[in-house]
Design a protein around this motif. Structure first.
Motif, mmCIF file in Angstrom:
data_model
loop_
_atom_site.group_PDB
_atom_site.id
_atom_site.type_symbol
_atom_site.label_atom_id
_atom_site.label_comp_id
_atom_site.label_asym_id
_atom_site.label_seq_id
_atom_site.Cartn_x
_atom_site.Cartn_y
_atom_site.Cartn_z
ATOM 1 N N LEU A 135 -112.128 110.458 -39.003
ATOM 2 C CA LEU A 135 -112.828 110.380 -37.715
ATOM 3 C C LEU A 135 -113.879 111.480 -37.607
ATOM 4 N N ALA A 136 -113.543 112.670 -38.064
ATOM 5 C CA ALA A 136 -114.472 113.798 -37.980
ATOM 6 C C ALA A 136 -115.739 113.549 -38.784
ATOM 7 N N VAL A 137 -115.634 112.701 -39.812
ATOM 8 C CA VAL A 137 -116.797 112.362 -40.635
ATOM 9 C C VAL A 137 -117.569 111.197 -40.038
ATOM 10 N N ARG A 138 -116.872 110.165 -39.655
ATOM 11 C CA ARG A 138 -117.544 108.936 -39.232
ATOM 12 C C ARG A 138 -117.852 108.883 -37.738
ATOM 13 N N ARG A 139 -117.122 109.680 -36.948
ATOM 14 C CA ARG A 139 -117.406 109.750 -35.514
ATOM 15 C C ARG A 139 -117.435 111.211 -35.083
ATOM 16 N N PRO A 140 -118.374 111.977 -35.611
ATOM 17 C CA PRO A 140 -118.419 113.420 -35.343
ATOM 18 C C PRO A 140 -118.679 113.738 -33.873
ATOM 19 N N LEU A 141 -118.120 114.856 -33.427
ATOM 20 C CA LEU A 141 -118.283 115.353 -32.055
ATOM 21 C C LEU A 141 -117.859 114.314 -31.016
ATOM 22 N N GLY A 142 -116.850 113.530 -31.359
ATOM 23 C CA GLY A 142 -116.312 112.579 -30.395
ATOM 24 C C GLY A 142 -117.278 111.472 -30.016
ATOM 25 N N LEU A 143 -118.165 111.096 -30.913
ATOM 26 C CA LEU A 143 -119.151 110.048 -30.641
ATOM 27 C C LEU A 143 -118.472 108.783 -30.125
ATOM 28 N N ASP A 144 -118.791 108.368 -28.887
ATOM 29 C CA ASP A 144 -118.178 107.154 -28.361
ATOM 30 C C ASP A 144 -119.068 105.953 -28.649
ATOM 31 N N PHE A 145 -118.578 104.782 -28.270
ATOM 32 C CA PHE A 145 -119.282 103.564 -28.647
ATOM 33 C C PHE A 145 -120.664 103.476 -28.004
ATOM 34 N N ASP A 146 -120.756 103.766 -26.727
ATOM 35 C CA ASP A 146 -122.049 103.666 -26.032
ATOM 36 C C ASP A 146 -123.086 104.585 -26.655
ATOM 37 N N GLU A 147 -122.663 105.786 -27.022
ATOM 38 C CA GLU A 147 -123.583 106.734 -27.668
ATOM 39 C C GLU A 147 -124.034 106.210 -29.024
ATOM 40 N N THR A 150 -109.086 98.840 -30.144
ATOM 41 C CA THR A 150 -109.917 100.030 -30.337
ATOM 42 C C THR A 150 -109.095 101.104 -31.037
ATOM 43 N N THR A 151 -109.760 101.940 -31.800
ATOM 44 C CA THR A 151 -109.050 103.018 -32.487
ATOM 45 C C THR A 151 -108.474 104.015 -31.483
ATOM 46 N N GLU A 152 -109.118 104.158 -30.329
ATOM 47 C CA GLU A 152 -108.585 105.040 -29.290
ATOM 48 C C GLU A 152 -107.238 104.550 -28.792
ATOM 49 N N THR A 153 -107.052 103.235 -28.781
ATOM 50 C CA THR A 153 -105.772 102.661 -28.371
ATOM 51 C C THR A 153 -104.732 102.835 -29.466
ATOM 52 N N PHE A 154 -105.153 102.692 -30.695
ATOM 53 C CA PHE A 154 -104.226 102.721 -31.829
ATOM 54 C C PHE A 154 -103.724 104.133 -32.123
ATOM 55 N N PHE A 155 -104.639 105.093 -32.219
ATOM 56 C CA PHE A 155 -104.283 106.485 -32.504
ATOM 57 C C PHE A 155 -104.942 107.401 -31.467
ATOM 58 N N PRO A 156 -104.506 107.368 -30.211
ATOM 59 C CA PRO A 156 -105.194 108.124 -29.153
ATOM 60 C C PRO A 156 -105.254 109.634 -29.384
ATOM 61 N N GLU A 157 -104.179 110.222 -29.915
ATOM 62 C CA GLU A 157 -104.151 111.664 -30.087
ATOM 63 C C GLU A 157 -105.022 112.146 -31.241
ATOM 64 N N ALA A 167 -108.622 113.971 -30.327
ATOM 65 C CA ALA A 167 -108.663 115.387 -29.929
ATOM 66 C C ALA A 167 -108.549 116.279 -31.163
ATOM 67 N N GLU A 168 -107.757 115.865 -32.119
ATOM 68 C CA GLU A 168 -107.611 116.621 -33.369
ATOM 69 C C GLU A 168 -108.914 116.579 -34.173
#
Length: 232
Positions: A92-104, A186-193, A196-197
């Motif tokens: 996630l840190a590589v593919r969605r850096p800085l908490g990039l959400d879908f709209d962004e 959504t991945t947020e639903t699957f692995f929500p925690e 934050a990590e």
């Protein structure tokens, strides 16, 4: 030695990630399509035999139904793969850096309009089988390739992930030859925690950590393949 589902699971949890099919694509796959006479050991594994204990095709759904610490989706080289909960934040840190959400991601042009149509339906409805999301998102019968490409795009970007399978009807479910639809959420639903990590992990650090594990699993992996595997 991979002799059954349990031995596969033990190795996966230790490795952290793997290609889902029998081809390692130059990186790493726990199981191969088959073993020849020169193989170090014989195996009872038989692809597509339907036995949930020795058929790797069945294992992809077993991990989703029986465990809450393994993700399975089209994650590597636009092909299927597994990532454990422990390693998910690094990807996630590589593919969605800085908490990039879908709209962004959409506003910045990273995500296509076709992918947005699909994601909007899944995010609104929770989890959806592919046959329902295709209809809800308005994809016609002549747009199969567009739909499939967008669905892969969302999984590779780690916005959607597989979470099971579903049949169109009870009649179809009772038919042993019927093909079930993949269910995604959504991945947020699957692995929500995990998100934050991931935000606490620097992208460069994540890449080096994953690369180190890849080279542990496969010392012969090339830099080009490793980079593609990690970044998608």
């Amino acid at each position: 030695m991979i002799l059954n589902y349990n031995s596969f699971l033990d190795v996966l949890l230790d490795a952290g990630f793997s290609m889902g099919g029998g081809n390692d694509d130059g990186i790493y796959a726990i199981i191969n399509w088959g073993w020849n006479e020169a193989a170090p050991y014989k195996t009872p594994i038989v692809w597509h035999c339907g036995d949930p204990d020795i058929d790797p095709w069945e294992w992809r759904m077993r991990v989703l139904h029986e465990h809450n610490d393994i993700a399975y989706a089209k994650l590597f080289f636009k092909k299927s793969g597994f990532i454990t909960r422990k390693w998910y934040p690094y990807f996630l840190a590589v593919r969605r850096p800085l908490g990039l959400d879908f709209d962004e991601a959409y506003e910045s042009g990273i995500i296509s309009h076709a992918a947005k149509r699909i994601y909007t339906e899944v995010a609104t409805n929770g989890m959806m089988p592919t046959h329902e999301m295709k209809k809800a998102a308005g994809f016609g019968s002549d747009e199969k390739s567009i739909f499939d490409k967008a669905l892969t795009e969302l999984q590779m970007g780690m916005f959607l992930t597989m979470c099971g399978k579903a049949y169109k009807s009870t009649k179809q479910m009772d038919n042993n030859n019927a093909w079930a639809s993949t269910v995604l959420c959504t991945t947020e639903t699957f692995f929500p925690e995990a998100f934050a990590e991931a935000e606490k992990i620097d992208k460069a650090t994540a890449i080096e950590t994953i690369k180190s594990q890849i080279l542990t699993l496969n010392p012969n992996a090339t830099d080009k393949k490793i980079q593609k595997f990690i970044t998608g």
